[in-house]
Design an enzyme around this catalytic site. Structure first.
Site, mmCIF file in Angstrom:
data_model
loop_
_atom_site.group_PDB
_atom_site.id
_atom_site.type_symbol
_atom_site.label_atom_id
_atom_site.label_comp_id
_atom_site.label_asym_id
_atom_site.label_seq_id
_atom_site.Cartn_x
_atom_site.Cartn_y
_atom_site.Cartn_z
ATOM 1 N N GLY A 18 0.823 -1.201 0.000
ATOM 2 C CA GLY A 18 0.000 0.000 0.000
ATOM 3 C C GLY A 18 0.853 1.245 0.000
ATOM 4 N N GLY A 20 0.504 5.600 1.072
ATOM 5 C CA GLY A 20 -0.280 6.676 1.651
ATOM 6 C C GLY A 20 0.551 7.922 1.813
ATOM 7 N N MET A 22 2.094 8.960 4.386
ATOM 8 C CA MET A 22 3.302 8.808 5.194
ATOM 9 C C MET A 22 4.390 8.011 4.509
ATOM 10 S SD MET A 22 1.995 8.360 9.117
ATOM 11 C CE MET A 22 1.052 6.898 8.797
ATOM 12 N N VAL A 25 4.521 0.981 1.613
ATOM 13 C CA VAL A 25 4.734 -0.261 2.351
ATOM 14 C C VAL A 25 4.875 -1.421 1.382
ATOM 15 C CG1 VAL A 25 3.833 -1.822 4.116
ATOM 16 C CG2 VAL A 25 3.383 0.641 4.284
ATOM 17 N N LYS A 40 8.635 -0.226 5.260
ATOM 18 C CA LYS A 40 7.907 1.032 5.081
ATOM 19 C C LYS A 40 8.915 2.145 4.855
ATOM 20 C CE LYS A 40 4.017 3.677 6.723
ATOM 21 N NZ LYS A 40 2.786 3.608 7.515
ATOM 22 N N ASP A 142 -0.605 9.197 16.687
ATOM 23 C CA ASP A 142 -1.476 9.016 15.516
ATOM 24 C C ASP A 142 -2.375 7.796 15.687
ATOM 25 O OD1 ASP A 142 -2.488 9.763 13.045
ATOM 26 O OD2 ASP A 142 -1.077 8.516 11.936
#
Length: 454
Positions: A18, A20, A22, A25, A40, A142
């Site tokens: 995935g 995103g 941040m 991954v 990551k 978070d």
């Protein structure tokens, strides 16, 4: 990064998992230990804080490595482990435990809001990991449904320790731009203050609230600044489905950080709630602004009431005129109710008092117990300020936990008065409280309840 690429001469990238805000991954294989891991790569250069992303990229990378190494010290079975921190193509990479899992937000999409007791069990596991983190000086920053994962046996794990600060997500940057969603931020963080253990407690409460209600406590908004303002001012929608967790969730969501429990206390309370056991919650927990519930339209009824009052006054005036002839009063004419005697000050019309009506409903049952809800409705024409509900509890039925009210027992006689946050019930409005009780057998009677103004 590409499939088959070797990271740090050890981790072979297998497939993209995935991507995103941040980072990216990858599923990878640790060729030294022959195991699956998650890689990551943090997108430091993509930070919304342009001054930080461009002018100090080396410093940012160094800081990300430092934060990730701190997070890697945490070892807890309810936290995704960080095995290693490496640099690849000038960017920091976290080598983490790979978990074939689903996240809490995915579970909510599939099932909707979850039962409070199930959410309490999830919360207790996450709070256990966060307790260990806080003891080690690690703040998550978070916590949200996307960062709560479940393995195949249902064990809950919190992920992304150290990532939020390293990637500058979930806080206000030096340019004043909020990175990431504010939906789960504590008010003090949304106002520009630093994150700490107490803000993690708030974010956990917001996550649990969302898991039950199906919506974050401050709602959702396409305008992140508008949402951030609601968070900063503490304008929260009252929970409707939290049931036995209401008091505890509202304690976690207290606007004042000093009034929230520690993460350890939250862990213990959530574990007790998951087992159906009572847990201590301080009574004075206000501070968050509760948005009022929707009110039913009652304008037409008020118009009728005031019209009737006007007709009564006109009739009273006519009766008074008939009773006076040439300056002499006629004693044979009786004084009508609501009229004034000559020389006496005029009486003010008496407005209708609030009418408190209560209904009792068994919401859920299980072997050895049940959950009941009592709804208080104001059917009167003025605001109900304080309420009291009474009923006789059936023999052998023991209340173990009550929320949204204060309980007084006298044998089998139960008296519940309003809590601080649901004292006032507007005309046509309603509020409710609930409780869990232990009971033998399958008998679940519905006792008669009475309601009155305090």
């Amino acid at each position: 990064m590409e499939e088959g690429e070797l990271v740090a001469e050890r981790y072979r990238l297998v497939s993209l998992v995935g991507q995103g805000a941040m980072g990216v991954v990858w599923l990878a294989r640790d060729e030294r230990l022959d195991r699956e891991v998650a890689v990551k790569q943090l997108l430091i250069a993509g930070s919304p804080d342009k001054a930080l992303a461009t002018a100090t990229s080396e410093e940012a990378t160094s800081r990300a490595m430092r934060e990730a190494r701190i997070a890697a010290r945490l070892r807890h079975h309810n936290a995704i482990a960080v095995h290693d921190v490496v640099e690849h193509d000038g960017r920091p990479c976290l080598i983490m435990e790979y978990l074939r899992s689903s996240s809490l937000d995915q579970v909510m999409i599939a099932r909707g809001g979850l039962p409070p007791i199930e959410v309490a069990a999830i919360g207790a596991q996450i709070a256990a990991a966060l307790t260990e983190a806080h003891a080690a000086g690690i703040v998550h920053r978070d916590i949200k449904p996307e960062n709560v994962l479940f393995n195949e046996d249902g064990t809950a794990k919190i992920t992304d320790f150290g990532v939020s600060r390293a990637a500058f997500v979930g806080t206000v940057t030096t340019t004043g731009i909020l990175a990431g969603t504010p939906a789960y931020l504590a008010p003090e963080v949304a106002s520009g203050g630093p994150a700490g253990p107490s803000s993690d407690v708030f974010s956990l409460g917001a996550t649990l609230y969302t898991a039950i209600e199906g919506m974050p406590p401050f709602g959702i908004d396409d305008n992140p600044i508008a949402l951030l303002l609601r968070v900063a001012t503490g304008e929260m929608k009252p929970p409707e489905r939290t049931g036995p967790l209401t008091d505890l969730v509202m304690w976690l969501l207290h606007r004042d950080p000093a009034q929230r429990p520690s993460m350890m206390t939250a862990r213990d309370a959530l574990a007790a709630a998951a087992e159906g056991e009572p847990f201590p919650v301080p009574r004075a927990r206000t501070g968050t602004i509760m948005l009022p519930p929707p009110r039913r339209r009652v304008g037409s009824m008020r118009t009728v009431v005031f019209a009737l009052i006007a007709v009564t006054l006109v009739a009273a005036g006519a009766a008074l005129g008939w009773g006076i002839t040439d300056g002499e009063s006629t004693s044979a004419t009786p004084q009508q109710p609501g009229t004034s005697t000559p020389g006496a000050p005029p009486q003010q019309p008496i407005l209708a008092e609030p009418t408190c009506v209560a209904s009792y409903e068994v919401a859920e049952t299980w072997q050895g117990g049940y959950n009941a809800t009592v709804t208080i409705r104001n059917d009167g024409e003025s605001t109900l300020s304080g309420w009291t509900v009474r009923w006789t509890q059936p023999d052998g039925h023991q209340i173990t936990n009550l929320w949204n009210g204060d309980l007084t027992r006298a044998g089998t006689e139960m008296t519940v008065t309003n809590a601080q946050w649901n004292t006032t019930v507007p005309t046509g409005g309603e509020t409710s409280f609930g409780f869990t009780a232990n009971a033998k057998g399958n008998n679940r009677p519905t006792p008669a309840v009475t309601c009155g103004q305090r």
